[in-house]
Design a protein around this motif. Structure first.
Motif, PDB file in Angstrom:
ATOM      1  N   GLY A  50     -80.248 -37.598  70.291  1.00  0.00           N
ATOM      2  CA  GLY A  50     -79.803 -36.657  69.268  1.00  0.00           C
ATOM      3  C   GLY A  50     -78.342 -36.854  68.922  1.00  0.00           C
ATOM      4  N   SER A  51     -77.540 -37.180  69.931  1.00  0.00           N
ATOM      5  CA  SER A  51     -76.118 -37.433  69.682  1.00  0.00           C
ATOM      6  C   SER A  51     -75.925 -38.666  68.809  1.00  0.00           C
ATOM      7  CB  SER A  51     -75.386 -37.619  71.019  1.00  0.00           C
ATOM      8  OG  SER A  51     -75.594 -36.523  71.863  1.00  0.00           O
ATOM      9  N   PHE A  52     -76.779 -39.684  69.032  1.00  0.00           N
ATOM     10  CA  PHE A  52     -76.699 -40.901  68.219  1.00  0.00           C
ATOM     11  C   PHE A  52     -76.950 -40.575  66.747  1.00  0.00           C
ATOM     12  CE2 PHE A  52     -78.207 -44.818  66.323  1.00  0.00           C
ATOM     13  CZ  PHE A  52     -77.394 -45.785  66.887  1.00  0.00           C
ATOM     14  N   MET A 119     -86.719 -33.928  58.957  1.00  0.00           N
ATOM     15  CA  MET A 119     -86.841 -33.361  57.612  1.00  0.00           C
ATOM     16  C   MET A 119     -85.516 -33.434  56.847  1.00  0.00           C
ATOM     17  SD  MET A 119     -89.044 -30.011  58.675  1.00  0.00           S
ATOM     18  CE  MET A 119     -88.846 -29.223  57.084  1.00  0.00           C
ATOM     19  N   GLY A 120     -84.428 -33.768  57.533  1.00  0.00           N
ATOM     20  CA  GLY A 120     -83.155 -33.930  56.844  1.00  0.00           C
ATOM     21  C   GLY A 120     -82.017 -33.077  57.345  1.00  0.00           C
ATOM     22  N   TRP A 121     -82.267 -32.140  58.265  1.00  0.00           N
ATOM     23  CA  TRP A 121     -81.181 -31.291  58.774  1.00  0.00           C
ATOM     24  C   TRP A 121     -80.553 -31.970  59.980  1.00  0.00           C
ATOM     25  CZ3 TRP A 121     -79.848 -27.044  56.021  1.00  0.00           C
ATOM     26  CH2 TRP A 121     -80.786 -26.597  55.089  1.00  0.00           C
ATOM     27  N   LEU A 122     -79.634 -32.877  59.731  1.00  0.00           N
ATOM     28  CA  LEU A 122     -79.147 -33.760  60.785  1.00  0.00           C
ATOM     29  C   LEU A 122     -78.248 -33.102  61.812  1.00  0.00           C
ATOM     30  CD1 LEU A 122     -78.332 -36.884  58.611  1.00  0.00           C
ATOM     31  CD2 LEU A 122     -80.318 -36.491  60.045  1.00  0.00           C
ATOM     32  N   ALA A 123     -77.658 -31.949  61.508  1.00  0.00           N
ATOM     33  CA  ALA A 123     -76.646 -31.402  62.411  1.00  0.00           C
ATOM     34  C   ALA A 123     -77.111 -30.195  63.200  1.00  0.00           C
ATOM     35  CB  ALA A 123     -75.399 -31.015  61.615  1.00  0.00           C
ATOM     36  N   ILE A 124     -78.388 -29.845  63.159  1.00  0.00           N
ATOM     37  CA  ILE A 124     -78.827 -28.587  63.757  1.00  0.00           C
ATOM     38  C   ILE A 124     -78.960 -28.713  65.270  1.00  0.00           C
ATOM     39  CG2 ILE A 124     -80.785 -26.991  63.911  1.00  0.00           C
ATOM     40  CD1 ILE A 124     -81.163 -27.256  60.968  1.00  0.00           C
ATOM     41  N   ALA A 125     -78.319 -27.744  65.997  1.00  0.00           N
ATOM     42  CA  ALA A 125     -78.529 -27.517  67.434  1.00  0.00           C
ATOM     43  C   ALA A 125     -78.095 -28.658  68.335  1.00  0.00           C
ATOM     44  CB  ALA A 125     -80.007 -27.187  67.711  1.00  0.00           C
ATOM     45  N   LEU A 126     -77.354 -29.666  67.853  1.00  0.00           N
ATOM     46  CA  LEU A 126     -77.014 -30.808  68.690  1.00  0.00           C
ATOM     47  C   LEU A 126     -76.008 -30.466  69.769  1.00  0.00           C
ATOM     48  CD1 LEU A 126     -76.957 -33.600  65.987  1.00  0.00           C
ATOM     49  CD2 LEU A 126     -78.696 -33.158  67.698  1.00  0.00           C
ATOM     50  N   ALA A 127     -75.359 -29.304  69.665  1.00  0.00           N
ATOM     51  CA  ALA A 127     -74.420 -28.904  70.715  1.00  0.00           C
ATOM     52  C   ALA A 127     -75.140 -28.648  72.019  1.00  0.00           C
ATOM     53  CB  ALA A 127     -73.663 -27.650  70.299  1.00  0.00           C
ATOM     54  N   LYS A 128     -76.480 -28.523  72.018  1.00  0.00           N
ATOM     55  CA  LYS A 128     -77.221 -28.269  73.236  1.00  0.00           C
ATOM     56  C   LYS A 128     -77.383 -29.522  74.081  1.00  0.00           C
ATOM     57  CE  LYS A 128     -77.084 -24.345  71.671  1.00  0.00           C
ATOM     58  NZ  LYS A 128     -75.909 -23.601  72.105  1.00  0.00           N
ATOM     59  N   VAL A 129     -77.082 -30.697  73.545  1.00  0.00           N
ATOM     60  CA  VAL A 129     -77.168 -31.929  74.324  1.00  0.00           C
ATOM     61  C   VAL A 129     -76.185 -31.921  75.486  1.00  0.00           C
ATOM     62  CG1 VAL A 129     -76.840 -34.430  74.265  1.00  0.00           C
ATOM     63  CG2 VAL A 129     -78.132 -33.299  72.441  1.00  0.00           C
ATOM     64  N   VAL A 174     -82.268 -43.627  56.204  1.00  0.00           N
ATOM     65  CA  VAL A 174     -83.511 -43.776  56.972  1.00  0.00           C
ATOM     66  C   VAL A 174     -83.204 -44.214  58.398  1.00  0.00           C
ATOM     67  CG1 VAL A 174     -85.677 -45.061  57.163  1.00  0.00           C
ATOM     68  CG2 VAL A 174     -84.865 -44.290  54.919  1.00  0.00           C
ATOM     69  N   ILE A 175     -82.267 -45.134  58.558  1.00  0.00           N
ATOM     70  CA  ILE A 175     -81.905 -45.625  59.893  1.00  0.00           C
ATOM     71  C   ILE A 175     -81.438 -44.484  60.783  1.00  0.00           C
ATOM     72  CG2 ILE A 175     -80.238 -47.055  61.160  1.00  0.00           C
ATOM     73  CD1 ILE A 175     -80.335 -49.018  58.788  1.00  0.00           C
ATOM     74  N   GLY A 176     -80.703 -43.539  60.208  1.00  0.00           N
ATOM     75  CA  GLY A 176     -80.166 -42.431  61.005  1.00  0.00           C
ATOM     76  C   GLY A 176     -81.218 -41.532  61.607  1.00  0.00           C
ATOM     77  N   ALA A 177     -82.421 -41.512  61.042  1.00  0.00           N
ATOM     78  CA  ALA A 177     -83.474 -40.623  61.546  1.00  0.00           C
ATOM     79  C   ALA A 177     -84.293 -41.246  62.670  1.00  0.00           C
ATOM     80  CB  ALA A 177     -84.402 -40.218  60.402  1.00  0.00           C
ATOM     81  N   VAL A 178     -84.185 -42.565  62.880  1.00  0.00           N
ATOM     82  CA  VAL A 178     -85.006 -43.250  63.888  1.00  0.00           C
ATOM     83  C   VAL A 178     -84.820 -42.686  65.300  1.00  0.00           C
ATOM     84  CG1 VAL A 178     -85.414 -45.481  65.019  1.00  0.00           C
ATOM     85  CG2 VAL A 178     -85.186 -45.361  62.529  1.00  0.00           C
ATOM     86  N   PRO A 179     -83.577 -42.440  65.775  1.00  0.00           N
ATOM     87  CA  PRO A 179     -83.421 -41.914  67.139  1.00  0.00           C
ATOM     88  C   PRO A 179     -84.124 -40.578  67.369  1.00  0.00           C
ATOM     89  CG  PRO A 179     -81.322 -42.706  66.303  1.00  0.00           C
ATOM     90  CD  PRO A 179     -82.271 -42.699  65.156  1.00  0.00           C
ATOM     91  N   CYS A 180     -84.298 -39.787  66.317  1.00  0.00           N
ATOM     92  CA  CYS A 180     -84.997 -38.506  66.474  1.00  0.00           C
ATOM     93  C   CYS A 180     -86.438 -38.721  66.903  1.00  0.00           C
ATOM     94  CB  CYS A 180     -84.976 -37.723  65.170  1.00  0.00           C
ATOM     95  SG  CYS A 180     -83.373 -37.051  64.777  1.00  0.00           S
ATOM     96  N   ILE A 181     -87.068 -39.742  66.340  1.00  0.00           N
ATOM     97  CA  ILE A 181     -88.453 -40.041  66.701  1.00  0.00           C
ATOM     98  C   ILE A 181     -88.529 -40.455  68.165  1.00  0.00           C
ATOM     99  CG2 ILE A 181     -90.422 -41.545  66.192  1.00  0.00           C
ATOM    100  CD1 ILE A 181     -89.304 -41.768  63.319  1.00  0.00           C
TER     101      ILE A 181
END
Length: 447
Positions: A50-52, A119-129, A174-181
Motif C-alpha cells: 500500500g505504501s508503494f 477504484m481510484g482513491w489512492l490515498a485512503i487509509a494508508l496511514a494504517k500501514v 495503471v502501473i500505480g494500481a498493481v501493488p494494490c492487487i
C-alpha cells in the motif's frame, strides 16, 4: 489523581526513571529482543504494498504534468487543482479510517483501502500501514521495519519519476494500481495485529498471532500478558472518540504527532515532489533529466535512513534531515538566477535530506506515541492534518512560485528550521522502548 489500572503504567515509568526524559532508550529485555521471523517479514512486505502505491500517487503529478496539460489543455490553475485533488480523497478516507481500523482491524482496513484504491482513491487509509507494522514488530527492530513504509513510498515515487519519462500518463496511472492487487492477495496470509486483537478481547487469536510473529518455539507468555493487561488498563480510561484526544493526558502525544505533520508539509515536502518538473524547467534544466536524477537518488538515501533509525534514534535523524532541508532551501533562495548546476544540486540536496528522515519518520513516530485506546482516532486526526496541509501547499505552490521563487524557498527554509527546534523541545526518543513504556511516559498517568 490515581487512576484505576495505573499500577502497570507506574511500573513502566519506574523502569525509565534512570533515563533522560527524551534520550532514554529503556533497557528491559522482556519482550523486545525477539528475532525476526519469516511471518513478520512477509507481513511487513504485504503491508507496504500500500505504501508503494502511495508513493506512485505522490510522484505521479510531476512527470505527468506536461503530458496532462498538453493532452487535456489544462491551465496552471486547473492543473494545480488536479495535482492537489488526491489529498481531498485522502482527507475523506482519513476521517473514517480511524474508526474503521478499530472496528474491523488493521488487516480489514487495508483490504477496504485496496478496494477503494483500485477504484481510484489512492490515498485512503494508508496511514494504517505504519501502525500495523509497529504493533507486530519487536522493539529492537521496530523502527527499521516501520520505516519500510517510507522506503516503499520512496520506491513508488522513484519508479513513477523514472517510468513517467518514457510512458504516457495514462499507462503510469495503471502501473500505480498493481501493488494494490498484490496486497489484496497477501492480506489473506498474514496475521492481525496482536494489540488490536487484545483491544477486541480475542484472546485465542491474540496468542496465535503473536506466536506466528515471534516463532513457534518463542516464549510469548510475558509479552502477551503485558499487551493484554496494558490494553485493558487503557480501555478503562475512555472510549476511542475524537473528543478524548483533547484530554490533558494526551496533550504531549497530540502536539508531537500533529506538529510534525504540519511542519513536514509546510516545509515543502509534497509541494516540491509534486511540481519538481516546474522547478527544473524554471531553472532551464530538462524535466526528464531532473526526474531521473531524483529517482536515482531517493532510494539509496532512504535506505541509509532506515539503517540509521534504530542506531542513531528518531530525534537525531529528524533534526539532521530538517537541518539539511533548511540549508538546501536557503541555497536555492540565495542562488536564484545563477547557473543551472546550483539549482539541480539544491533540489537534489533537499530531496536527499528529506528522504533520510522527514519524509517517513513522522509516520514512524505517529505509530509509536499514541496509546491503543485512542490510536484509531489519533491516526485519523494526524492523517487529516497531514493531508489538509498537503492540499494547501500543493494547490498554492504554483501561484506562490510564479510570484516569487526565492520567497517560496525562503519560507520553506524557515519552517524546516522551526522543525529542528520542535523536535528538540517536543519529541521524545522512542528508539528501543516498548510501545507501552512510551505511552506511559507521554500520557502522564499519575498526574
Amino acid at each position: 489523581m490515581i487512576l484505576e489500572g495505573a499500577g502497570i503504567e507506574a511500573a513502566l515509568l519506574v523502569e525509565e526513571k534512570s533515563n533522560d526524559r527524551y534520550g532514554g532508550i529503556g533497557s528491559s529485555s522482556g519482550d523486545g529482543s525477539s528475532h525476526v521471523t519469516a511471518v513478520a517479514v512477509f507481513s511487513t512486505a504485504v503491508a507496504v504494498c500500500g505504501s508503494f502505491t502511495n508513493g506512485c500517487a505522490v510522484g505521479y503529478s510531476s512527470p505527468a504534468e506536461i503530458g496532462i496539460m498538453d493532452d487535456l489543455g489544462l491551465s496552471v490553475a486547473e492543473y494545480s487543482v488536479f495535482g492537489s485533488i488526491i489529498t481531498i480523497g485522502g482527507i475523506v478516507g482519513a476521517a473514517v479510517s480511524g474508526k474503521l481500523t478499530d472496528l474491523i482491524g488493521r488487516r480489514g482496513t487495508m483490504w477496504l483501502s485496496d478496494i477503494l484504491c483500485i477504484m481510484g482513491w489512492l490515498a485512503i487509509a494508508l496511514a494504517k500501514v505504519p501502525v500495523y507494522i509497529a504493533e507486530i514488530m519487536p522493539k529492537n527492530i521496530r523502527g527499521r521495519f516501520t520505516s519500510a513504509n517510507s522506503l516503499m513510498i520512496c520506491c513508488g515515487s522513484s519508479l513513477t519519476f523514472f517510468v513517467g519519462t518514457v510512458v504516457s500518463w495514462r499507462i503510469l496511472a495503471v502501473i500505480g494500481a498493481v501493488p494494490c492487487i498484490l496486497q489484496v492477495i497477501g492480506l489473506f496470509f498474514i496475521p492481525e495485529s496482536p494489540r488490536w486483537l487484545a483491544m477486541v478481547s480475542q484472546e485465542a487469536r491474540l496468542e496465535a498471532a503473536l506466536q506466528s510473529l515471534r516463532g513457534k518455539n518463542a516464549d510469548i507468555s510475558q509479552e502477551a500478558g503485558e499487551i493484554r493487561e496494558y490494553t485493558e488498563a487503557f480501555q478503562q480510561l475512555s472510549k476511542a472518540r475524537i473528543l478524548d484526544l483533547f484530554q490533558k493526558r494526551y496533550a504531549h502525544s497530540l502536539i508531537a504527532g500533529v506538529g510534525l505533520m504540519v511542519l513536514q508539509q509546510f516545509g515543502g515536502t509534497n509541494a516540491i515532489l509534486y511540481y519538481a518538473s516546474s522547478i527544473f524547467e524554471s531553472a532551464g534544466i530538462s524535466a526528464t533529466f531532473g526526474a531521473r536524477a531524483m529517482a536515482i537518488l531517493q532510494i539509496p538515501v532512504t535506505l541509509l535512513g532506515i539503517l540509521l533509525i534504530d542506531k542513531s534514534g528518531r530525534r537525531p535523524l529528524l533534526m539532521v534531515s530538517a537541518a539539511g532541508m533548511c540549508l538546501s532551501c536557503l541555497d536555492l533562495q540565495l542562488r536564484q538566477g545563477l547557473t543551472q548546476i546550483f539549482a539541480l544540486i539544491g533540489v537534489l540536496a533537499y530531496l536527499a535530506s528529506l528522504s533520510m528522515g522527514v519524509a517517513g519518520l513522522p509516520w514512524v513516530v505517529m505509530s509509536e506515541i499514541f496509546p491503543i485506546n485512542i490510536k484509531g482516532s489519533a491516526g485519523s486526526l494526524v492523517n487529516i492534518t497531514n493531508l489538509f496541509c498537503s492540499w494547501i501547499t500543493t494547490y498554492t505552490f504554483n501561484f506562490v512560485f510564479a510570484w516569487s521563487s526565492a520567497g517560496t524557498f525562503f519560507l520553506f527554509s524557515i519552517i524546516c528550521g522551526a522543525t529542528v527546534l520542535f523536535v528538540e523541545k517536543m519529541l521524545p526518543e522512542t528508539k528501543g522502548r516498548r510501545l507501552e513504556e512510551i505511552h506511559a511516559t507521554m500520557t502522564h498517568f499519575l498526574q
